[in-house]
Design an enzyme around this catalytic site. Structure first.
Site, PDB file in Angstrom:
ATOM      1  N   LYS A  80       0.837  -1.201   0.000  1.00  0.00           N
ATOM      2  CA  LYS A  80       0.000   0.000   0.000  1.00  0.00           C
ATOM      3  C   LYS A  80       0.870   1.249   0.000  1.00  0.00           C
ATOM      4  O   LYS A  80       1.885   1.309   0.696  1.00  0.00           O
ATOM      5  CB  LYS A  80      -0.911  -0.015   1.231  1.00  0.00           C
ATOM      6  CG  LYS A  80      -1.892   1.149   1.309  1.00  0.00           C
ATOM      7  CD  LYS A  80      -2.740   1.020   2.577  1.00  0.00           C
ATOM      8  CE  LYS A  80      -3.722   2.161   2.720  1.00  0.00           C
ATOM      9  NZ  LYS A  80      -4.536   2.026   3.953  1.00  0.00           N
ATOM     10  N   SER A 156      -9.263   2.034   3.616  1.00  0.00           N
ATOM     11  CA  SER A 156      -8.420   2.775   2.703  1.00  0.00           C
ATOM     12  C   SER A 156      -7.448   1.905   1.910  1.00  0.00           C
ATOM     13  O   SER A 156      -6.722   2.408   1.053  1.00  0.00           O
ATOM     14  CB  SER A 156      -7.633   3.839   3.477  1.00  0.00           C
ATOM     15  OG  SER A 156      -6.773   3.240   4.439  1.00  0.00           O
ATOM     16  N   SER A 180      -9.493  -0.128   7.756  1.00  0.00           N
ATOM     17  CA  SER A 180      -8.976   0.046   6.391  1.00  0.00           C
ATOM     18  C   SER A 180      -8.404  -1.199   5.741  1.00  0.00           C
ATOM     19  O   SER A 180      -8.177  -1.212   4.542  1.00  0.00           O
ATOM     20  CB  SER A 180      -7.924   1.160   6.378  1.00  0.00           C
ATOM     21  OG  SER A 180      -8.525   2.409   6.582  1.00  0.00           O
TER      22      SER A 180
END
Length: 465
Positions: A80, A156, A180
């Site tokens: 990420k 996220s 997330s």
């Protein structure tokens, strides 16, 4: 012929050992898949094909010699774009971060993967600074759901979830400050684990403080256990990191769920309105846990919704993130992020400490709850994926993403391990997630229960693109 993009990390390592295929073949297939899915779902901000191919060749030679350098030698993984990765910009979904280097350091989890020979495919999308439960940003646009591109992948860690669901690497690193990892895992039909806070070290420290966890996003629980065995070790750069794990999470999987005391809370005591298709799929999976030997009781944890305290901590952290920015940089921020930063800047130190008090009381209540129950089971989310490009579902009446995530963010406040397991689909064919929560430091129980569901057919595995 075997589709290499549909194999788990555990299966890939076994195949390398037996000489059935090589890291070069697997990496090539994963990169091709990543390039193919990118126009459809926008999972990546950057593919690192040249580095990935070079690392795959090095891995192939080690396997040829029978000398793999670690548990994940040659396995493709994505990172990420919140976490540092050496040689690659980490822009955090923001136009306010300069791509100029030097980018010469790995985050602890990335460093452990590098030591174990993993192959880095690239960086996955995030909303700006990871601030919300869906994945879109002014920098990289909207990330879409693998099951329906008109809908959100969640966030996220939405890019990570979409990549795993569609075969662009079996392993992904995500971050979770309020759900997330678990939110996009639920929306995209994969497995996602938020470990106990500190089990996976984090550096640089998050402005959101001890709400923020790093966790595995994978095709199943066995892969998550393997990944946690690699990344869940101390790193001197994180002063809040835990000591060595008590044992191998992979080895613990075989213990199953027989005899475990499971509390099933379908709606947190009536506090949450859960969509019927979600409730049905979760209840069916809970019944499967009972069939496997768990003692299941319908019981609710004793707490009121702590959203105001969470907002105080979360919005204050967001304000800290952008504190250094000037007016021109603030003008290009995600408008929603600007709003919560303004709110966060208005809180006083006493407001913040009052929220900490709420957090500590919630932790005490959950500690007592787990004296009676080994696991808590809830839906991961009360809904399935909604329209892409929106923070909240249209017509929901919610103001912020926390309105539709009441099952996830409380367990960031308490720092407990929590995972999302895909257990079915709704009438539109969209994935439904079940959440497993255990007491702090009992990540093994979460992984054992999830693995038992996968082994018994009570959890779904992604089917590729």
């Amino acid at each position: 012929m075997t589709d290499l993009t549909e194999l788990t990390a555990v299966r890939l390592v076994d195949g390398y050992r037996k000489g059935e295929f090589s890291p070069v073949e697997v990496t090539r297939a994963a990169l091709e898949r990543a390039e193919r899915i990118q126009p459809r779902v926008n999972a990546f901000v950057r593919l690192t094909a040249e580095e990935a191919t070079a690392r795959a060749r090095e891995s192939a030679e080690r396997w040829r010699l029978g000398e793999p350098c670690g548990l994940l030698d040659g396995v493709p993984v994505t990172v990420k774009d919140i976490l540092l990765m050496r040689g690659c910009p980490t822009l955090r979904g923001s136009r306010t971060v300069s791509p100029d280097g030097p980018w010469d350091e790995d985050a602890p989890s990335v460093a452990r993967l590098r030591e174990h020979g993993a192959v880095f495919l690239g960086k996955t999308t995030t909303p700006e600074y990871g601030w919300k439960g869906v994945t879109d940003s002014p920098l990289s646009g909207v990330t879409r759901n693998p099951y329906d591109p008109a809908r959100t992948a969640g966030g996220s860690s939405g890019g990570a979830a979409a990549a795993v669901a569609l075969g662009a690497g079996p392993l992904a690193l995500g971050t979770d400050g309020g759900g997330s990892v678990r939110i996009p895992a639920s929306f995209c039909g994969i497995f996602g684990l938020k470990p106990t806070y500190g089990r996976v070290p984090l550096y640089p420290a998050s402005a959101f403080g001890t709400l923020s966890h790093v966790g595995p996003m994978t095709r199943d629980a066995a892969d998550a256990a393997l990944l946690l065995d690699v990344i869940g070790v101390p790193d001197s750069r994180d002063w809040s990191a835990l000591g060595p794990a008590p044992g191998s999470y992979t080895d613990a999987l075989a213990e199953g769920v027989r005899g475990l005391r499971v509390a099933y809370s379908p709606s947190l005591g009536g506090q949450v309105a859960v969509r019927p298709a979600v409730a049905t799929a979760v209840r069916r999976a809970v019944e499967r846990l009972a069939e496997l030997g768990a003692y299941v009781t319908e019981a609710d944890p004793d707490f009121a919704e702590p959203v105001d305290a969470f907002h105080t901590l979360w919005f204050s952290g967001a304000a800290r993130v952008v504190q250094r920015l000037g007016p021109r940089q603030r003008a290009v921020l995600d408008p929603g992020l600007r709003e919560i930063c303004a709110a966060g800047a208005r809180y006083s130190a006493l407001d913040y400490l009052a929220a900490v008090d709420v957090r500590m009381e919630l932790g005490r209540r959950m500690g007592r709850f787990h004296e009676s129950y080994d696991l808590l089971v809830t839906p991961t989310l009360p809904i399935t994926a909604f329209e892409a490009g929106a923070e909240v579902p249209k017509g929901s009446g919610h103001r912020r993403w926390t309105g539709w995530t009441p099952f996830t963010y409380p367990f960031n406040l308490t720092q407990q391990p929590a995972a999302s397991v895909p257990v079915g689909t709704d009438g539109d064919g969209l994935p439904v997630g079940l959440q497993l929560v255990a007491a702090r430091h009992r990540d093994d129980l979460v992984l054992r229960a999830a693995h038992a569901l996968y082994e018994a057919g009570g959890a779904l595995t992604p089917g590729g693109s």
